[in-house]
Design a protein around this motif. Structure first.
Motif, PDB file in Angstrom:
ATOM      1  N   MET A   1      -8.865 -34.325 -20.774  1.00  0.00           N
ATOM      2  CA  MET A   1      -8.828 -34.412 -22.230  1.00  0.00           C
ATOM      3  C   MET A   1     -10.228 -34.719 -22.745  1.00  0.00           C
ATOM      4  N   TYR A   2     -10.708 -33.904 -23.692  1.00  0.00           N
ATOM      5  CA  TYR A   2     -11.975 -34.177 -24.351  1.00  0.00           C
ATOM      6  C   TYR A   2     -11.701 -35.005 -25.607  1.00  0.00           C
ATOM      7  N   TYR A   3     -12.198 -36.226 -25.614  1.00  0.00           N
ATOM      8  CA  TYR A   3     -12.152 -37.068 -26.810  1.00  0.00           C
ATOM      9  C   TYR A   3     -13.489 -36.873 -27.503  1.00  0.00           C
ATOM     10  N   GLN A   4     -13.511 -36.120 -28.597  1.00  0.00           N
ATOM     11  CA  GLN A   4     -14.782 -35.673 -29.138  1.00  0.00           C
ATOM     12  C   GLN A   4     -14.989 -36.113 -30.579  1.00  0.00           C
ATOM     13  N   PHE A   5     -16.273 -36.247 -30.909  1.00  0.00           N
ATOM     14  CA  PHE A   5     -16.693 -36.518 -32.274  1.00  0.00           C
ATOM     15  C   PHE A   5     -17.949 -35.703 -32.517  1.00  0.00           C
ATOM     16  N   VAL A   6     -18.520 -35.800 -33.714  1.00  0.00           N
ATOM     17  CA  VAL A   6     -19.639 -34.947 -34.089  1.00  0.00           C
ATOM     18  C   VAL A   6     -20.846 -35.815 -34.430  1.00  0.00           C
ATOM     19  N   SER A   7     -21.988 -35.459 -33.866  1.00  0.00           N
ATOM     20  CA  SER A   7     -23.210 -36.239 -34.065  1.00  0.00           C
ATOM     21  C   SER A   7     -23.849 -35.924 -35.408  1.00  0.00           C
ATOM     22  N   VAL A   8     -24.946 -36.601 -35.695  1.00  0.00           N
ATOM     23  CA  VAL A   8     -25.655 -36.424 -36.958  1.00  0.00           C
ATOM     24  C   VAL A   8     -26.158 -34.988 -37.131  1.00  0.00           C
ATOM     25  N   THR A   9     -26.430 -34.288 -36.036  1.00  0.00           N
ATOM     26  CA  THR A   9     -26.905 -32.906 -36.121  1.00  0.00           C
ATOM     27  C   THR A   9     -25.799 -31.873 -35.948  1.00  0.00           C
TER      28      THR A   9
ATOM     29  N   ARG B   1      -6.100 -24.105 -19.732  1.00  0.00           N
ATOM     30  CA  ARG B   1      -4.844 -24.725 -20.133  1.00  0.00           C
ATOM     31  C   ARG B   1      -4.650 -26.108 -19.523  1.00  0.00           C
ATOM     32  N   LYS B   2      -5.501 -26.481 -18.582  1.00  0.00           N
ATOM     33  CA  LYS B   2      -5.423 -27.830 -18.007  1.00  0.00           C
ATOM     34  C   LYS B   2      -6.191 -28.855 -18.829  1.00  0.00           C
ATOM     35  N   THR B   3      -6.851 -28.396 -19.890  1.00  0.00           N
ATOM     36  CA  THR B   3      -7.721 -29.271 -20.676  1.00  0.00           C
ATOM     37  C   THR B   3      -7.360 -29.150 -22.157  1.00  0.00           C
ATOM     38  N   ALA B   4      -7.421 -30.270 -22.855  1.00  0.00           N
ATOM     39  CA  ALA B   4      -7.190 -30.294 -24.299  1.00  0.00           C
ATOM     40  C   ALA B   4      -8.341 -31.033 -24.966  1.00  0.00           C
ATOM     41  N   ARG B   5      -8.392 -30.918 -26.273  1.00  0.00           N
ATOM     42  CA  ARG B   5      -9.387 -31.677 -27.041  1.00  0.00           C
ATOM     43  C   ARG B   5      -8.682 -32.373 -28.192  1.00  0.00           C
ATOM     44  N   VAL B   6      -9.301 -33.471 -28.630  1.00  0.00           N
ATOM     45  CA  VAL B   6      -8.837 -34.166 -29.817  1.00  0.00           C
ATOM     46  C   VAL B   6     -10.054 -34.758 -30.526  1.00  0.00           C
ATOM     47  N   PHE B   7     -10.109 -34.616 -31.849  1.00  0.00           N
ATOM     48  CA  PHE B   7     -11.180 -35.248 -32.614  1.00  0.00           C
ATOM     49  C   PHE B   7     -10.873 -36.735 -32.769  1.00  0.00           C
ATOM     50  N   CYS B   8     -11.926 -37.528 -32.894  1.00  0.00           N
ATOM     51  CA  CYS B   8     -11.773 -38.976 -32.971  1.00  0.00           C
ATOM     52  C   CYS B   8     -12.506 -39.549 -34.170  1.00  0.00           C
ATOM     53  N   THR B   9     -11.987 -40.643 -34.707  1.00  0.00           N
ATOM     54  CA  THR B   9     -12.659 -41.441 -35.723  1.00  0.00           C
ATOM     55  C   THR B   9     -13.326 -42.621 -35.036  1.00  0.00           C
ATOM     56  N   LEU B  10     -14.524 -42.962 -35.482  1.00  0.00           N
ATOM     57  CA  LEU B  10     -15.327 -43.973 -34.800  1.00  0.00           C
ATOM     58  C   LEU B  10     -15.338 -45.294 -35.560  1.00  0.00           C
TER      59      LEU B  10
END
Length: 433
Positions: free
Chosen positions: A1-9, A74-83
């Motif tokens: 699982m990718y727990y992802q967020f977005v940087s300043v760039t 299909r073995k991997t998912a992503r989700v956006f996160c709040t910091l």
């Protein structure tokens, strides 16, 4: 699982964690250094941008509604996160982390709606270039097609890539609606349906992630650099903007002229024009972005004016009910740009700013005939100065975000002006006697 967020760039950051820990992470979050919101990069003096190694760790909590299985794995998912700030911090423990551009947009949009009763719906036009790769797999600076705008033959050359992007985009919730070949080598624009600003920002981020994956599979490089070639068009990312009250588009004309927005639309446009120079720092955020404006013969919008279907102005009424913000390119962080546009439009609404009559002429002809029109900044350095002087647009970068953004971009500018380029050598190596 990718727990992802977005940087300043606008880069996608985060952690990969085995799926069996989903319930724990969804409840408690994951930890990562604060500096990851600035790509964990160092400046020209060797200092970490934004946060030093002594800084605390953020906590990322997944927004479960953004969970999505990756269609190419299909073995991997992503989700956006709040910091958030660490719970144990002495000051503001557990508070929102203000260098989280994605979280900031949500909060700024909510405040805008509370104050005005309106919300922003936006669509983007994400131009980019598909480049050939070298034998070692690195990107070349050569497009996969010829620079023929709107030619179906060149569009067809990219059809295998297009099919794969659409397959993955559809699987990840993008309603793909149209596309065309633009007028630079390998340049493609594929569009998806507009929506509330924060949803469109997530989808643009997802689209970029999809393109990079398709490039890996198709032996191509997905290039989002604004201006890799001179003499042909750059990669823009026009924002199509409208303000809504519930399900009613408040940008629709309320008079007899279908080419002129209603009062809310006009005041919003007035706010954007008022703050365009500072906005440009956020929507054209790289040194390379200003090559696009220097090559102004290729429809680059460099003057703070507006008109109906007028591509020579920075703002264009592209159809009744929306305007196209044009001084934005493919390197934009959409969370920052939408937040900044919200602040500029809010100022226009609160002050009833009048954008003046729409310009029907080619803006260059209008200027030659005596019209006084403000020009947007010519360099990133000039844009940074404009941002520093504009408190309204700065408010779109609350708390730590302004400091992190300015540290990152000021360092980028100073590294550029401290570099001897090929142009310098060619121009001056044999300067005397």
């Amino acid at each position: 699982m990718y727990y992802q967020f977005v940087s300043v760039t606008g880069r996608i950051m985060g952690k990969g964690i085995p799926a069996k820990h989903w319930e724990t992470i969804a409840r408690k979050g994951f930890q990562l250094v604060y500096g990851s919101t600035a790509n964990l990069f160092v400046d020209r003096l060797g200092n970490y941008i934004g946060y030093g190694p002594e800084a605390r760790e953020l906590v990322g909590i997944p927004d479960v509604e953004t969970f999505c299985v990756l269609p190419w794995d299909r073995k991997t998912a992503r989700v956006f996160c709040t910091l958030f700030r660490g719970r144990e911090e002495e000051v503001d423990g557990g508070a929102f982390l203000t260098s989280d551009c994605r979280g900031n947009l949500k909060r700024i949009h909510d405040e805008f709606t509370e104050d005005t009763g309106l919300h922003l719906r936006a669509g983007t036009e994400p131009e980019m270039m598909w480049l050939k790769t070298n034998p070692d797999g690195t990107p070349s600076v050569e497009g996969k097609t010829k620079p023929y705008c709107y030619h179906i033959d060149q569009f067809s050359e990219l059809q295998p890539i297009i099919h794969k992007v659409m397959e993955y985009g559809t699987a990840m919730g993008l309603d793909m609606i149209q596309g065309d070949h633009e007028d630079a080598p390998g340049q493609l624009e594929l569009n998806f349906m507009f929506d509330k600003a924060e949803l469109t920002a997530d989808r643009l981020t997802t689209y970029r992630q999809i393109c990079r994956q398709v490039g890996r599979e198709m032996d191509a490089f997905a290039c989002f650099m604004p201006k890799p070639f001179m003499g042909v068009s750059a990669n823009g990312c026009h924002h199509n903007i409208s303000l809504w009250q519930g399900d009613e588009n408040m940008f629709m004309p309320d008079g007899d002229d279908p080419r002129v927005p209603g009062k809310i639309g006009l005041h919003a446009i007035g706010g954007v024009l008022e703050h365009l120079r500072a906005l440009t720092c956020i929507t054209s955020p790289t040194v390379n972005s200003y090559r696009r404006f220097a090559d102004a013969g290729f429809w680059a919008p460099i003057f703070a004016d507006w008109g109906f279907q007028n591509r020579t102005t920075a703002l264009r009424i592209s159809a009744p009910g929306r305007y196209e913000y044009r001084s934005v390119d493919s390197a934009v962080n959409p969370y920052l740009s939408f937040a900044a546009l919200l602040m500029a439009m809010k100022d226009g609404l609160s002050r009833n700013l009048d954008p003046g009559p729409p310009e029907e002429r080619n803006i260059y002809d209008a200027i030659a005939e005596g019209k006084d029109v403000q020009r947007i900044p010519e360099t990133l350095g000039e844009a940074l100065e404009a941002l520093e002087a504009d408190d309204v647009v700065k408010a779109a970068l609350p708390g730590d975000m302004y400091r992190v953004f300015m540290h990152y971009k000021t360092d980028e500018w100073k590294r550029f002006i401290g570099t001897v380029s090929d142009w310098d050598v060619n121009e001056y190596l044999d300067i005397l006697p």
